[in-house]
Enzyme design. Sequence first.
Site, PDB file in Angstrom:
ATOM      1  N   GLU A 214       0.815  -1.206  -0.010  1.00 58.52           N
ATOM      2  CA  GLU A 214      -0.075  -0.076  -0.013  1.00 58.52           C
ATOM      3  C   GLU A 214       0.839   1.216  -0.046  1.00 58.52           C
ATOM      4  OE1 GLU A 214      -2.406   1.526  -0.342  1.00 58.52           O
ATOM      5  OE2 GLU A 214      -4.172   0.662   0.518  1.00 58.52           O
ATOM      6  N   ASP A 215       0.397   2.314  -0.501  1.00 56.97           N
ATOM      7  CA  ASP A 215       1.007   3.651  -0.384  1.00 56.97           C
ATOM      8  C   ASP A 215       0.729   4.404   0.857  1.00 56.97           C
ATOM      9  OD1 ASP A 215      -1.669   3.998  -0.854  1.00 56.97           O
ATOM     10  OD2 ASP A 215      -1.528   5.678  -2.247  1.00 56.97           O
TER      11      ASP A 215
ATOM     12  N   PHE B 226      -2.182  16.130   4.428  1.00 59.15           N
ATOM     13  CA  PHE B 226      -2.488  15.453   3.073  1.00 59.15           C
ATOM     14  C   PHE B 226      -1.235  15.788   2.273  1.00 59.15           C
ATOM     15  CE2 PHE B 226      -4.078  14.796  -1.264  1.00 59.15           C
ATOM     16  CZ  PHE B 226      -5.069  13.717  -0.851  1.00 59.15           C
TER      17      PHE B 226
ATOM     18  N   ASP C  47      -4.665   5.429   6.062  1.00 58.41           N
ATOM     19  CA  ASP C  47      -5.085   6.675   6.758  1.00 58.41           C
ATOM     20  C   ASP C  47      -5.988   6.003   7.884  1.00 58.41           C
ATOM     21  OD1 ASP C  47      -6.023   9.235   7.206  1.00 58.41           O
ATOM     22  OD2 ASP C  47      -6.805   9.427   5.192  1.00 58.41           O
TER      23      ASP C  47
ATOM     24  N   ARG D 127       1.628  12.429  -8.826  1.00 61.73           N
ATOM     25  CA  ARG D 127       2.104  11.064  -8.769  1.00 61.73           C
ATOM     26  C   ARG D 127       3.610  11.031  -8.763  1.00 61.73           C
ATOM     27  NH1 ARG D 127      -2.185   7.675  -7.374  1.00 61.73           N
ATOM     28  NH2 ARG D 127      -4.216   7.964  -8.523  1.00 61.73           N
TER      29      ARG D 127
HETATM   30  P1  IMP Z   1      -7.657   4.564   4.128  1.00 64.93           P
HETATM   31  O1  IMP Z   1      -8.968   3.586   3.591  1.00 64.93           O
HETATM   32  O2  IMP Z   1      -8.847   6.022   4.763  1.00 64.93           O
HETATM   33  O3  IMP Z   1      -6.721   4.013   5.070  1.00 64.93           O
HETATM   34  O4  IMP Z   1      -7.311   5.276   2.769  1.00 64.93           O
HETATM   35  C1  IMP Z   1      -6.300   4.880   2.090  1.00 64.93           C
HETATM   36  C2  IMP Z   1      -6.334   5.221   0.711  1.00 64.93           C
HETATM   37  O5  IMP Z   1      -6.587   6.746   0.946  1.00 64.93           O
HETATM   38  C3  IMP Z   1      -4.841   5.433   0.146  1.00 64.93           C
HETATM   39  O6  IMP Z   1      -4.581   4.175  -0.464  1.00 64.93           O
HETATM   40  C4  IMP Z   1      -4.708   6.651  -0.550  1.00 64.93           C
HETATM   41  O7  IMP Z   1      -5.232   6.430  -2.047  1.00 64.93           O
HETATM   42  C5  IMP Z   1      -5.621   7.676   0.014  1.00 64.93           C
HETATM   43  N1  IMP Z   1      -5.030   8.649   0.877  1.00 64.93           N
HETATM   44  C6  IMP Z   1      -5.344   8.570   2.340  1.00 64.93           C
HETATM   45  N2  IMP Z   1      -4.461   9.532   2.639  1.00 64.93           N
HETATM   46  C7  IMP Z   1      -3.787  10.244   1.804  1.00 64.93           C
HETATM   47  C8  IMP Z   1      -3.101  11.305   1.507  1.00 64.93           C
HETATM   48  O8  IMP Z   1      -2.519  12.182   2.233  1.00 64.93           O
HETATM   49  N3  IMP Z   1      -2.572  11.554   0.127  1.00 64.93           N
HETATM   50  C9  IMP Z   1      -3.090  10.873  -0.860  1.00 64.93           C
HETATM   51  N4  IMP Z   1      -3.806   9.934  -0.782  1.00 64.93           N
HETATM   52  C10 IMP Z   1      -4.298   9.536   0.377  1.00 64.93           C
END
Ligand code: IMP
Length: 194
Positions: free
Chosen positions: A108-109, A161, A112, A174
């Site tokens: 994963e990148d 963010f 959050d 990206r």
């Molecule tokens: P989660 O389901 O809230 O954990 O979100 C995960 C996904 O939200 C990641 O794979 C990203 O695509 C996106 N995301 C969450 N925070 C950021 C951020 O700070 N910048 C860009 N994308 C984010």
Amino acid sequence: MSSIRSNNPHNDIEEVLIDDAAIQARVRDLGAEIASAYGGEEPLVLVSVLKGSLIFVADLMRAIPINVVIDLMEVSSYGGGNTESSGTVRILKDLSGTIEGRDVVIVEDIIDTGLTLNYLMGYLSGKSPRSIRIVTLLNKPARRLVDLKVDWIGFEIPDKFVVGYGLDFRETYRNLRYVGVLKRELYASALGES
Ligand code: IMP
């Protein structure tokens, strides 16, 4: 188009949080750590969660000195290009191969709220892999909504963010080599701020 937009992505960055050299050094360490956790005969399956982990998985797989194969999934967790997770995960592209009986690492990148990975863990576990672990480049623990065991974390970051090194805002940024904080005025409207 707003006059504050330019065609140079660097101009939209408030602050570089993690520079290119720091990312590369950490990715090399992660590759070695991941390799040392596996001794199986079958290649390790890296499941890259597109599009955000595209750059990370390309560097990470070259830092893992054992046999690996990659498979790609694309999911969408944010409705309509926003900056907040909706909690609803849609599979836009599913795995091409089978993971039954295989050692799997989800790549994963960023984590959050954790909702996306929580869903993916459940989904992929249902396909009977031998083992399943998670590596994420970035972790934002401040906003976690679900309890998730993350096996390898590149960097812990504050609740900001961020974009770059695969991460986007509305599909842009990206291609930056670093991870940077996006200027707030550029995404304030997505948060409902004026
Ligand atoms: P989660 O389901 O809230 O954990 O979100 C995960 C996904 O939200 C990641 O794979 C990203 O695509 C996106 N995301 C969450 N925070 C950021 C951020 O700070 N910048 C860009 N994308 C984010």
